[in-house]
Design an enzyme around this catalytic site. Structure first.
Site, PDB file in Angstrom:
ATOM      1  CG  ASP A 129      -2.104   0.957   1.056  1.00 27.53           C
ATOM      2  OD1 ASP A 129      -1.888   2.128   0.679  1.00 27.53           O
ATOM      3  OD2 ASP A 129      -3.251   0.530   1.302  1.00 27.53           O
ATOM      4  CE  LYS A 178      -4.788   4.359   4.279  1.00 33.67           C
ATOM      5  NZ  LYS A 178      -5.928   4.198   3.341  1.00 33.67           N
ATOM      6  CG  ASN A 230      -7.732   1.446  -8.434  1.00 36.17           C
ATOM      7  OD1 ASN A 230      -7.202   1.011  -9.449  1.00 36.17           O
ATOM      8  ND2 ASN A 230      -7.092   1.526  -7.271  1.00 36.17           N
ATOM      9  CB  ALA A 285      -6.595   0.810 -13.056  1.00 38.97           C
ATOM     10  CB  THR A 286      -5.302  -1.567  -8.518  1.00 39.62           C
ATOM     11  OG1 THR A 286      -4.796  -0.234  -8.579  1.00 39.62           O
ATOM     12  CG2 THR A 286      -4.366  -2.410  -7.666  1.00 39.62           C
ATOM     13  CB  CYS A 340     -14.533 -14.122 -16.848  1.00 39.77           C
ATOM     14  SG  CYS A 340     -13.263 -15.121 -17.640  1.00 39.77           S
ATOM     15  CB  CYS A 356     -15.358   5.033   0.532  1.00 41.05           C
ATOM     16  SG  CYS A 356     -13.610   5.175   0.917  1.00 41.05           S
ATOM     17  CB  CYS A 392     -11.648 -13.966 -20.864  1.00 39.24           C
ATOM     18  SG  CYS A 392     -10.725 -12.939 -19.677  1.00 39.24           S
ATOM     19  CB  CYS A 449      -8.319 -16.472 -18.033  1.00 36.21           C
ATOM     20  SG  CYS A 449     -10.119 -16.427 -18.301  1.00 36.21           S
TER      21      CYS A 449
END
Length: 251
Positions: free
Chosen positions: A59, A83, A128, A130-131, A173, A186, A243, A246
């Site tokens: 983090d 963190k 998020n 993207a991550t 997927c 949040c 997909c 995978c």
């Protein structure tokens, strides 16, 4: 295990499904927890208390006063600190016999691939898309099980994406990476504090079962929680044969 460990983990050892063999698997395991916030706090704390021998926390954020309403691994005294490091201190207070590595960094794809390859299970506790997609790609490439959770407002969800069999769906997927999904923070929408504890604890439970090879996982299912009504909904998730992440992977 020494006498202290036998006492510490005695309530696990009493379970026929776990026993000494299962507990030893945990002690020898390495869990990668990406995100040390609302979900990562309870998830990592339960992994530590259960005796997962190595935990790596990733983090790049610092503790903020607004985090303390739900991110239970952190304290008021640690506002402004990393963190990852704050959570590391908490885990070692819970269980000083394990090894906890804190990485205060935003990992790129290459770094993420190396971290995932070195882990036995990965917990995505980020916020998020993207991550989440980057973590999913790394897990598929390394064939490592991924426990994914998400919470916003009064809604939560959790699933397991396990590429080891070559038959289960991956995160892409369910949420195709080539489609646009709006990230909902949040900080603008709010989040009901206990809900991250519920989902984060379930992420730990799924990870522990995967490490010990007991029971059945949530692979192929998405659990959604309506926290206002405290109602769970289970949805079957199938693999997308087209997909891009995978579909080319084989058993």
């Amino acid at each position: 295990m020494n006498d202290s460990q036998l006492l510490r983990y005695s309530r696990h050892i009493l379970l026929d499904e776990i026993g000494i063999e299962g507990q030893q698997k945990l002690l020898a395991a390495h869990a990668l927890v990406i995100g040390a916030g609302g979900l990562g706090s309870p998830a990592a704390m339960y992994l530590a208390s259960a005796g997962v021998g190595r935990i790596t926390l990733v983090d790049n954020d610092t503790v903020d006063l607004t985090n303390l309403q739900r991110q239970i691994a952190h304290t008021t005294e640690r506002v402004g600190q990393s963190k990852a490091e704050s959570a590391r201190l908490t885990l070692l207070q819970i269980n000083p016999d394990i090894t906890v590595t804190a990485l205060n960094e935003r990992v790129d794809d290459a770094r993420l691939a190396a971290l995932v390859a070195d882990a036995d299970v990965v917990l995505d506790c980020t916020d998020n898309f993207a991550t989440r997609h980057a973590v999913n790609r790394a897990c598929v490439a390394a064939r490592k099980p991924l426990v994914s959770g998400a919470v916003i407002r009064f809604d939560g969800q959790i699933s397991v994406f396990d590429p080891r069999s070559g038959e289960q769906p991956c995160y892409s997927c369910l949420f195709p990476q080539d489609q646009q999904f709006e990230d909902v923070a949040c900080s603008t929408m709010g989040v009901f504090a206990p809900l991250v504890g519920v989902v984060g604890a379930m992420q730990a439970a799924e990870a522990l079962k995967l490490l010990m090879e007991v029971g059945g996982s949530l692979a192929g299912r998405l659990l959604m929680l309506d926290g206002l009504r405290m109602e769970w909904t289970s949805i079957a998730v199938g693999r997308n044969g087209a997909c891009p992440v995978c579909a080319t992977k084989t058993k």
